[in-house]
Design a protein around this motif. Structure first.
Motif, PDB file in Angstrom:
ATOM      1  N   GLN A  60      -5.557 -68.894   1.349  1.00 23.78           N
ATOM      2  CA  GLN A  60      -5.611 -70.254   0.808  1.00 23.78           C
ATOM      3  C   GLN A  60      -4.654 -71.159   1.587  1.00 23.78           C
ATOM      4  OE1 GLN A  60      -4.682 -69.838  -3.382  1.00 23.78           O
ATOM      5  NE2 GLN A  60      -6.209 -68.216  -3.668  1.00 23.78           N
ATOM      6  N   PHE A 101      -2.951 -75.019   1.509  1.00 22.01           N
ATOM      7  CA  PHE A 101      -2.721 -76.176   0.643  1.00 22.01           C
ATOM      8  C   PHE A 101      -2.371 -77.416   1.466  1.00 22.01           C
ATOM      9  CE2 PHE A 101      -1.929 -72.450  -1.944  1.00 22.01           C
ATOM     10  CZ  PHE A 101      -2.502 -72.783  -3.169  1.00 22.01           C
ATOM     11  N   VAL A 144      -6.722 -79.292  -6.814  1.00 20.58           N
ATOM     12  CA  VAL A 144      -5.905 -78.463  -7.695  1.00 20.58           C
ATOM     13  C   VAL A 144      -5.273 -79.354  -8.754  1.00 20.58           C
ATOM     14  CG1 VAL A 144      -4.023 -76.795  -7.833  1.00 20.58           C
ATOM     15  CG2 VAL A 144      -5.438 -76.907  -5.766  1.00 20.58           C
ATOM     16  N   PHE A 155      -2.334 -75.749 -12.562  1.00 23.57           N
ATOM     17  CA  PHE A 155      -2.316 -74.862 -11.402  1.00 23.57           C
ATOM     18  C   PHE A 155      -1.493 -75.409 -10.242  1.00 23.57           C
ATOM     19  CE2 PHE A 155      -6.146 -73.692 -13.705  1.00 23.57           C
ATOM     20  CZ  PHE A 155      -6.032 -72.322 -13.762  1.00 23.57           C
ATOM     21  N   GLN A 156      -0.964 -76.625 -10.352  1.00 25.18           N
ATOM     22  CA  GLN A 156      -0.194 -77.199  -9.238  1.00 25.18           C
ATOM     23  C   GLN A 156       1.135 -76.496  -9.028  1.00 25.18           C
ATOM     24  OE1 GLN A 156       0.134 -81.437  -9.634  1.00 25.18           O
ATOM     25  NE2 GLN A 156      -2.076 -81.784  -9.522  1.00 25.18           N
ATOM     26  N   PHE A 182       1.427 -73.387  -8.495  1.00 26.05           N
ATOM     27  CA  PHE A 182       1.213 -72.302  -7.529  1.00 26.05           C
ATOM     28  C   PHE A 182       1.209 -72.885  -6.115  1.00 26.05           C
ATOM     29  CE2 PHE A 182      -0.710 -70.939 -11.503  1.00 26.05           C
ATOM     30  CZ  PHE A 182      -0.211 -69.650 -11.654  1.00 26.05           C
ATOM     31  N   ARG A 224      -0.575 -69.050  -3.597  1.00 22.04           N
ATOM     32  CA  ARG A 224      -1.889 -68.495  -3.917  1.00 22.04           C
ATOM     33  C   ARG A 224      -2.244 -68.820  -5.360  1.00 22.04           C
ATOM     34  NH1 ARG A 224      -2.840 -62.357  -2.555  1.00 22.04           N
ATOM     35  NH2 ARG A 224      -2.513 -63.252  -0.490  1.00 22.04           N
ATOM     36  N   LEU A 225      -3.447 -69.327  -5.537  1.00 17.25           N
ATOM     37  CA  LEU A 225      -3.930 -69.636  -6.885  1.00 17.25           C
ATOM     38  C   LEU A 225      -4.402 -68.357  -7.564  1.00 17.25           C
ATOM     39  CD1 LEU A 225      -5.924 -72.827  -5.937  1.00 17.25           C
ATOM     40  CD2 LEU A 225      -3.905 -72.786  -7.400  1.00 17.25           C
ATOM     41  N   PHE A 269      -8.224 -69.637 -11.687  1.00 21.09           N
ATOM     42  CA  PHE A 269      -8.544 -70.973 -11.164  1.00 21.09           C
ATOM     43  C   PHE A 269     -10.015 -71.039 -10.749  1.00 21.09           C
ATOM     44  CE2 PHE A 269      -9.144 -73.825  -7.546  1.00 21.09           C
ATOM     45  CZ  PHE A 269      -8.633 -75.016  -8.049  1.00 21.09           C
ATOM     46  N   VAL A 314      -6.718 -77.501  -1.842  1.00 20.26           N
ATOM     47  CA  VAL A 314      -6.633 -76.210  -1.186  1.00 20.26           C
ATOM     48  C   VAL A 314      -7.947 -75.941  -0.447  1.00 20.26           C
ATOM     49  CG1 VAL A 314      -7.459 -74.941  -3.232  1.00 20.26           C
ATOM     50  CG2 VAL A 314      -6.103 -73.742  -1.488  1.00 20.26           C
TER      51      VAL A 314
END
Length: 664
Positions: free
Chosen positions: A368, A370, A409, A413-414, A416, A419-420, A424, A455
């Motif tokens: 992933q 970002f 995102v 979840f922000q 992380f 890695r999510l 998610f 992401v």
């Protein structure tokens, strides 16, 4: 992971097959034997079965340029041009069309060709550089070329000039790819990226911008490479159609203009065919009624009825007969919302990335990347570009090796950052907003995203895949000029030179030293009274650029000058003091960072003399003096290498000597 492009240097270049050009050349010079490349031998394996199959090549020999030419061969004679290229039996128009476009950007071309010749330290060895997955790679080749008689099997020199740089460059690219057969059909995008390290914008010509002409001219102003392709014909392979175009074929886009015709205006676009002939037979083609009828004053500059592969056609015919336009630049060009050419982009680069293959069918999302969109900007503001290593590609694959999705995102979840979690990607969530794409070896996609946290999630459906990922983020417009360091009086680049030339040229044909002085001082140095170009300096500049030796510069000669002026200005701005003064102590750095002086060495003793010659009593070097110094240094170095037979000295008659030193 943030990365910004750095100037190319010897230390940043990877040596292909661990072959060092200097040590190989020096060994050959000591032994007085021309180089023979064991890693790409003069054998059938270097050509490859795809091109050997079904052909009678019993008379094929590998010959060096001096065996193929009735006159002494040249690496480059004057400037490299697309007209130096003529395609051979390999179907590598996709590469040659990109190369033809590169010749219109001398600064980028010089990074690949460097300064080489058949006279100065000639040892049968040459080197070229290609961009590969985030770094420049230097490929060494010998100059043995496959030929039948005196005719090269692949790219051949244009008749009359015997310039071998295209033949040797093609051989180096074939070596990089594995064989000449690996050049037989390919993707234009790959060639554009390999020659520049840039990013490709693909324009669908059936749904292209309403102002296609302006888009092409804007791309030309930024020094972009432009190519295009015709769709497949009724039969496999390239076939000449009734209208003169070739199906399943790549062309170079070399210009665009609006021209007076009858009671209105016609938008026309200029193309070049790597075959070196076979041109469009329709409206605005060579010898067409349209050229006979137009009364546009620029006709003599725009139109030449030659069998050189270059021709004009209307924009409407262009869009009807071609499928895609490919535009390549160091940073993305977005053709939306005003066609803005000078947007500021921030680059995030991820090199040497690996995706593991997946045989279960469910997408793997461990990898992933970002990024944040901080402010809302006009048009496309995010560009995602994948470049896949060739080892990860299989010829029999119809599908591309990577798919990727872009997700916004949201909270919670922000938090992380690396890695999510799997939750998610739950199919029951309604706020994922994923966008899925497939990629080939070079794939670029533009987005318009609102501010937020995002992401990129790639996946490899089958095999393990290695790749480079670049994410370009557009910065707010308010920072544009400060980011690029653009000052009042900066030279506009290539495309604008024509309109400036026509304002000062006599009857639109050429300019003399007085007209050049007015042009430079009024267009470039407004308000800089102390640093104006003198008439004597302009006479010197004209003499250096005057290929026809008539004391004037035509549009082509002025174009060569313009490109050097643009680069000289960048050098001057990079090394001047905060007060705007360039000191003579920085002349050495100026030489090292001038692209058209690559490979030219200046001793400390000569540099001291040049400091005395081109600076004032306080050690200050004006911009006009810097221009004259850099351009004269280039001209004198090239003159020596062209005239010298052994690279150590030269013999001139008294008249030749006097003509050289008194005029130039």
């Amino acid at each position: 992971m943030a990365h910004n492009p750095e100037p190319l240097s010897e230390t940043s270049v990877i040596k292909f097959n661990d072959q060092d050009f200097h040590s190989l050349r020096d060994r050959c010079l000591r032994r007085r034997l021309p180089f023979e490349d064991e890693t790409f031998p003069a054998e059938a394996s270097s050509i490859g079965q795809k091109l050997l199959q079904g052909k009678n090549l019993s008379f094929l020999e590998w010959k060096r340029p001096w065996e193929l030419s009735e006159v002494p061969p040249h690496f480059i004679l004057e400037d490299a041009s697309r007209f130096d290229i003529e395609q051979g039996i390999a179907g590598d128009c996709w590469f040659l069309a990109a190369l033809g476009s590169l010749t219109q950007n001398p600064q980028c071309l010089q990074k690949i060709l460097m300064d080489q010749s058949f006279s100065h330290q000639y040892a049968g060895i040459f080197r070229f550089r290609f961009w590969q997955y985030g770094q420049w790679v230097e490929v060494v080749v010998d100059d043995r070329l496959p030929a039948i008689g005196r005719d090269c099997l692949f790219v051949r020199p244009r008749k009359g000039n015997q310039e071998f740089w295209p033949c040797l460059l093609e051989k180096a690219y074939a070596k990089l790819r594995g064989s000449y057969s690996q050049l037989h059909y390919g993707y234009i995008e790959n060639a554009l990226v390999d020659l520049t390290g840039g990013v490709v914008t693909t324009v669908n010509l059936h749904s292209s911008p309403s102002n296609l002409l302006m888009a092409v001219k804007m791309a030309a102003e930024t020094g972009s490479l432009m190519t295009c392709a015709t769709p497949n014909g009724p039969t496999a392979g390239a076939q000449v159609m009734k209208n003169g175009l070739v199906s399943q074929h790549a062309y170079t886009v070399t210009g665009a203009e609006k021209i007076q015709y009858r009671r209105g205006w016609e938008e026309i676009i200029r193309l070049w065919n790597p075959w070196g002939n076979t041109e469009w037979r329709g409206r605005w083609g060579d010898g067409s009624r349209e050229w006979q009828e137009t009364r546009d004053q620029r006709k003599s500059q725009l139109y030449e009825n030659k069998e050189d592969g270059e021709f004009w056609m209307s924009c409407q015919d262009f869009q009807e007969n071609f499928s895609c336009l490919f535009i390549c630049n160091q940073f993305p060009i977005t053709l939306d919302h005003g066609l803005t050419p000078h947007e500021r982009w921030h680059l995030i680069m991820f090199k040497n990335q690996v995706l593991l293959g997946n045989t279960t069918g469910a997408p793997r999302r461990e990898t992933q990347y970002f990024f944040d969109v901080s402010e809302l900007t006009r048009g496309h503001n995010i560009v995602v570009s994948f470049t896949v290593k060739p080892q990860s590609l299989k010829a029999e694959d119809e599908n591309f090796p990577i798919r990727f999705q872009v997700f916004k995102v949201r909270q919670p979840f922000q938090q992380f950052q690396e890695r999510l979690p799997p939750t998610f990607f739950s199919p029951f969530r309604h706020d994922i907003q994923g966008i899925e794409y497939e990629v080939n070896s070079n794939f670029t996609k533009s987005f318009h995203l609102i501010p937020g946290h995002y992401v990129v999630v790639p996946s490899a459906p089958r095999e393990k895949t290695e790749y480079l990922l670049r994410i370009f983020l557009k910065m707010p417009d308010s920072d544009r000029y400060r980011a690029f360091g653009i000052l009042s009086g900066s030279l506009p680049e290539n495309g604008s030179q024509q309109s400036i030339f026509y304002r000062y040229a006599q009857q639109g044909l050429d300019i003399d030293a007085t007209q050049l002085q007015n042009l430079l001082n009024q267009e470039l140095l407004t308000g800089m009274v102390r640093d104006t170009f003198s008439l004597d300096e302009c006479r010197s500049i004209v003499a250096l650029m005057d290929l026809k030796v008539n004391g004037r510069l035509d549009q082509e000669e002025f174009g060569r000058l313009w490109r050097r002026l643009v680069h000289c200005q960048h050098v001057f701005q990079n090394f001047r003091m905060s007060s705007g003064v360039l000191l003579s102590s920085n002349l050495g750095k100026a030489i090292e960072n001038t692209v058209f002086l690559t490979g030219i060495f200046v001793s400390s003793e000569l540099l001291d003399l040049m400091s005395l010659r081109y600076s004032d009593s306080t050690g200050r070097v004006t911009f006009p003096s810097l221009v004259c110094f850099l351009m004269r240094l280039e001209a004198m170095a090239k003159t020596f290498r062209n005239l010298s037979k052994d690279g150590k000295g030269l013999y001139l008659t008294e008249m030749e000597w006097m003509s050289l030193v008194m005029y130039t």
